[in-house]
Design a protein around this motif. Sequence first.
Motif, short mmCIF file in Angstrom:
data_model
loop_
_atom_site.label_atom_id
_atom_site.label_comp_id
_atom_site.label_asym_id
_atom_site.label_seq_id
_atom_site.Cartn_x
_atom_site.Cartn_y
_atom_site.Cartn_z
N THR A 129 0.72 -1.26 0.16
CA THR A 129 -0.06 0.11 0.05
C THR A 129 0.75 1.24 -0.03
OG1 THR A 129 -0.09 -0.01 2.31
CG2 THR A 129 -2.01 -0.99 1.15
N LYS A 178 -0.56 10.90 1.57
CA LYS A 178 -1.00 11.19 0.37
C LYS A 178 -0.59 10.21 -0.69
CE LYS A 178 -1.99 16.05 0.94
NZ LYS A 178 -1.09 16.21 2.24
N ARG A 179 0.59 9.63 -0.73
CA ARG A 179 1.19 8.80 -1.61
C ARG A 179 0.16 7.50 -1.90
NH1 ARG A 179 7.02 8.12 1.04
NH2 ARG A 179 5.38 7.92 2.87
N THR A 180 -0.65 7.35 -1.26
CA THR A 180 -1.50 6.25 -1.42
C THR A 180 -2.76 6.63 -1.07
OG1 THR A 180 -2.04 3.89 -0.86
CG2 THR A 180 -1.21 5.29 1.10
N SER A 181 -4.05 5.65 -1.52
CA SER A 181 -5.31 6.03 -1.36
C SER A 181 -6.02 4.90 -0.50
CB SER A 181 -6.12 5.78 -2.61
OG SER A 181 -6.21 4.57 -2.88
N LEU A 182 -7.04 5.77 0.01
CA LEU A 182 -7.96 5.04 1.14
C LEU A 182 -8.40 3.75 0.56
CD1 LEU A 182 -9.42 4.69 3.75
CD2 LEU A 182 -11.36 5.91 2.92
N GLY A 183 -8.96 3.48 -0.69
CA GLY A 183 -9.42 2.23 -1.30
C GLY A 183 -8.33 1.23 -1.34
N GLU A 186 -9.21 11.07 9.16
CA GLU A 186 -8.42 11.53 8.16
C GLU A 186 -7.98 13.08 8.42
OE1 GLU A 186 -11.06 12.76 4.94
OE2 GLU A 186 -9.57 13.47 3.78
N HIS A 196 -6.05 4.22 9.35
CA HIS A 196 -7.22 3.24 8.82
C HIS A 196 -7.14 2.11 9.97
CE1 HIS A 196 -8.99 -0.32 7.19
NE2 HIS A 196 -9.78 0.48 6.15
N ASN A 243 -3.37 9.74 7.39
CA ASN A 243 -4.67 9.20 7.47
C ASN A 243 -4.55 7.82 8.54
OD1 ASN A 243 -5.98 11.28 5.85
ND2 ASN A 243 -4.79 9.98 4.33
#
Lengths: 162, 196
Positions: free
Chosen positions: A25, A106-111, A83, A90, A88
């Motif tokens: 991730t 920011k380099r990766t996404s929540l999805g 967030e 999770h 962030n």
Amino acid sequence: MSYLILYGEEYEEIKKILSELKEETGARVALIVEKNGQPIAFSGEMDGVDTTSLGSLVAGNVAATEGLARLLGEQGFALMFNEGQNENLHINLIERKFILAVLFDKRTSLGLVRLRAKNASVKLEKVFTKLEAKMEKEHRKMGEKESPFEDISEDDIEKLFK
Amino acid sequence: MALLNPRLRELISKIVYYGPGLGGKTTNLKYIFDHTSPTTRGELITLNTEGDRTLYFDVLPLNLGTIKGYKIRFQLYTVPGQVFYSESRKIILRGVDGVVFVADSQAERLDANIESIEDLQENLREYDYSFADLPYVLQLNKRDLPNVVSADEMKKLLILKGEPVVESIAIRGVGVMETLKQAAKLVLIKLKKEMR
Ligand SMILES: Nc1nc2c(ncn2[C@@H]2O[C@H](COP(=O)(O)OP(=O)(O)OP(=O)(O)O)[C@@H](O)[C@H]2O)c(=O)[nH]1
Ligand SMILES: [Mg+2]
């Protein structure tokens, strides 16, 4: 049960799953805490952030959220997301006993994090099941030759406070 | 619930400081934080109200040293003493390995001490933890104040099972380390018994 033994084999498996999750991730840190706040394992590094404290706070956060769920007549919230401006967090539960937290920027996404965390959780659940079975089988003994407690004396304990 | 990691050779246990509001629980942790070297302890996290009352919990990770090559680590927690934070106290108590009860020695806080001990026992019952088996230390704090109940009187009222008693002045650190030591000792001795 008043203690948990994290046998070497399973500990390494847990670490490996965490490090894969982190790699896949691009997250900064992936960590597991037991629901009572005991740190189990982590992967990744954060300058100046104490991962033990992070674990305690994550566990406290989950416990408070669960209290909230009870109050609302919910079973619980399986997933939490915080967030921030840069970071962030999770958080999801494993087997209702362990907490997986992934810190990312920011380099990766929540999805992506959510998807991979879900997959990792399935694997981790298997490891924890194995661990519990092993503890039962070994009658909760150390499984390794020497227990640190076989012959500790009051003296040894006194020395901790010198 | 203590955590034993043979690979890392470490043992982590959880000690909770319990007791009535303003009794000095947070002061105990602050003293320990200020008087241990940064290499042996982590951050002191305090979740407070504006007025410095504990809102949820404080936590301090502490590395006491090694026994037989094992790092002996403790997570020290305090609960919020104010009566209405009952739910938070219950949460923090989960998985506890040892309890320090910080009693306020001032005469007007005697009832608050008793209420808080009852609250502790009630919460332990809800988790099915046995108080009889729990490593437990009684600290009589604020011995410096003029309006204190005598130590003998307090012992008569508050001792429940022959637990160790430490008289303390937490703001000055008197008795703070001794209390921790007694609690750590009981926790380790209990684990020793259980791990045979
Ligand atoms: N005189 C005196 N004051 C003390 C002593 N220990 C703590 N105090 C003071 O008592 C007040 C409350 O102390 P805390 O440590 O915040 O109390 P607490 O038990 O954490 O209170 P809650 O968080 O509300 O549960 C502070 O002003 C402390 O400085 C002591 O031994 N003597
Ligand atoms: Mg406090």
